[in-house]
Design an enzyme around this catalytic site. Structure first.
Site, mmCIF file in Angstrom:
data_model
loop_
_atom_site.group_PDB
_atom_site.id
_atom_site.type_symbol
_atom_site.label_atom_id
_atom_site.label_comp_id
_atom_site.label_asym_id
_atom_site.label_seq_id
_atom_site.Cartn_x
_atom_site.Cartn_y
_atom_site.Cartn_z
ATOM 1 N N GLY A 119 -5.686 3.658 3.931
ATOM 2 C CA GLY A 119 -5.291 3.027 5.185
ATOM 3 C C GLY A 119 -4.869 4.042 6.219
ATOM 4 N N THR A 120 -4.070 5.043 5.804
ATOM 5 C CA THR A 120 -3.598 6.077 6.721
ATOM 6 C C THR A 120 -4.756 6.892 7.279
ATOM 7 O OG1 THR A 120 -1.446 6.261 5.636
ATOM 8 C CG2 THR A 120 -2.205 8.173 6.885
ATOM 9 N N GLU A 170 -6.872 4.788 9.756
ATOM 10 C CA GLU A 170 -6.226 4.623 11.055
ATOM 11 C C GLU A 170 -6.267 5.916 11.857
ATOM 12 O OE1 GLU A 170 -2.797 2.269 11.999
ATOM 13 O OE2 GLU A 170 -2.622 1.646 9.906
ATOM 14 N N GLY A 209 0.842 -1.190 0.000
ATOM 15 C CA GLY A 209 0.000 0.000 0.000
ATOM 16 C C GLY A 209 0.875 1.237 0.000
ATOM 17 N N GLY A 210 0.352 2.339 0.510
ATOM 18 C CA GLY A 210 1.076 3.603 0.454
ATOM 19 C C GLY A 210 2.441 3.542 1.116
ATOM 20 N N HIS A 238 -8.652 7.668 15.888
ATOM 21 C CA HIS A 238 -8.264 8.486 17.043
ATOM 22 C C HIS A 238 -9.271 9.592 17.345
ATOM 23 C CE1 HIS A 238 -4.207 6.791 17.540
ATOM 24 N NE2 HIS A 238 -4.161 6.732 16.212
ATOM 25 N N LYS A 276 1.222 2.788 15.328
ATOM 26 C CA LYS A 276 0.831 4.038 15.985
ATOM 27 C C LYS A 276 0.058 3.811 17.281
ATOM 28 C CE LYS A 276 0.009 6.110 11.416
ATOM 29 N NZ LYS A 276 -1.009 6.793 10.577
#
Length: 351
Positions: free
Chosen positions: A212-213, A216, A13-14, A220, A145
């Protein structure tokens, strides 16, 4: 000591793709394997990175597989084209268990970067278990993370040591690069009172290339966690982005900087705060990434040391560059017989 390092990337992925790209600008690094859930490319002489990236551009899997640690690797980015994922490359072949194929080739791989989506808290630790069970002896690096994952990795430290594995955790930007910067900035003080990490990211390629980033990070936000974020549809995520006019603010994130600084003896985890601004629609960073460390010196003076990243440096540069730097240092430690779990505040990345 031999400085040549062969490495593999789990996930294209990225983060995985940019890791392969950045590695071409780093001396002594040879990418020899890359995989996703659909297939794997392995060449002990070195992959043709340009061909692999060109073949897989716009052709990466968009599904999220919660069971990927047992049946292959998974990526959460976009999908077009007939061949799914890395199989689109002429260097790759389809595989029912691509991670196992990487493990089986472990004798030819000095280090493995886990560029996989962390959609379950024990996801990265379970992947690490597979390498230990497969008798891999080398370096594992992640860019996770999540604070609570560090404890899960520490519980495995003895198993890593017995297997000859050096695990470098949280080796991206935050945690990672900025955690290390905080550890250096703390050296002026005999007591650290607080560490404040405030980041800014502009996604020049937008949500499509960074699903994905973004997913995720949304975990939060107040009212969400990693499980609820994983189950969001693309339309629901895009609605959240719209509700914030493309710029999402995060406060008191559960990034692992806190426990990583505590385990390095810098300060208590409770004294670390992490937040930032994510602009999903523009190249420019919405705010300057800053690390501020406040403490008291040996002669009783209170002060704040501040470290800033230049706004011109991209997220990819600040995540993948350090990840490969920590990978290099992890290999050096491993070759010196230093095994177990290490955080970025305990290491200086190689260049």
């Amino acid at each position: 000591m031999d400085t040549d390092i062969s490495f593999a990337v789990l996930g294209t992925g990225g983060i995985g793709r940019r890791t392969l790209e950045v590695s071409q600008h780093k001396d002594g690094l040879t990418p020899v394997a890359a995989c996703d859930r659909h297939g794997v490319a392995i060449d002990s002489d070195g992959l043709d990175v340009d061909e692999l990236l060109a073949a897989t551009e716009g052709n990466i899997d968009n599904e999220v597989d919660s069971d990927v640690a047992t049946d292959g690797s998974g990526v959460a980015v976009k999908q077009h084209g007939e061949d799914r994922g890395v199989v689109a490359s002429e260097q790759a072949h389809a595989s029912d268990d691509s991670i196992q194929e990487i493990i089986d080739a472990g004798n030819e791989i000095d280090a493995v970067l886990l560029a996989l989506p962390n959609y379950e808290h024990d996801f990265i630790p379970r992947v690490a278990d597979r390498f230990v069970d497969g008798d891999y002896s080398g370096v594992l690096v992640d860019v996770l993370k999540r604070s609570r994952v560090i404890g899960m990795l520490d519980e495995r430290a003895e198993a890593f040591e017995d297997a000859g594995v050096t695990f470098v955790c949280g080796a991206g930007a935050t945690p990672g690069f900025l955690t290390g910067a905080a550890a250096l900035a703390a050296q002026s003080f005999v007591e650290v009172h607080e560490v404040d990490i405030w980041w800014g990211v502009g996604l020049k390629s937008g949500y499509e290339d960074n699903r994905g980033t973004v997913r995720e990070d949304i975990a939060h936000l107040e009212g969400y966690d990693i499980e609820t974020a994983r189950d969001l549809s693309d339309e629901e995520i895009e609605a959240i982005v719209d509700d914030h006019d493309g710029v999402i603010e995060f406060r008191e994130m559960e990034h692992a900087d806190d426990v990583l600084l505590e385990r390095a003896g810098i300060c208590d985890a409770a004294d670390v705060s992490v937040g930032g601004l994510l602009d999903v629609r523009h190249d420019e960073k919405p705010t300057t990434t800053t690390v501020s460390v406040t403490g008291t010196t040996f002669d009783g003076e209170r002060g704040t040391n501040t470290f800033q990243l230049d706004d011109a440096t991209s997220m990819e540069a600040n995540v993948n560059g350090p990840a490969l730097g920590y990978l290099k240092t992890g290999v050096r430690c491993n070759r010196a017989g230093e095994y177990g779990v290490f955080g970025p505040a305990e290491l200086i990345p190689g260049f």
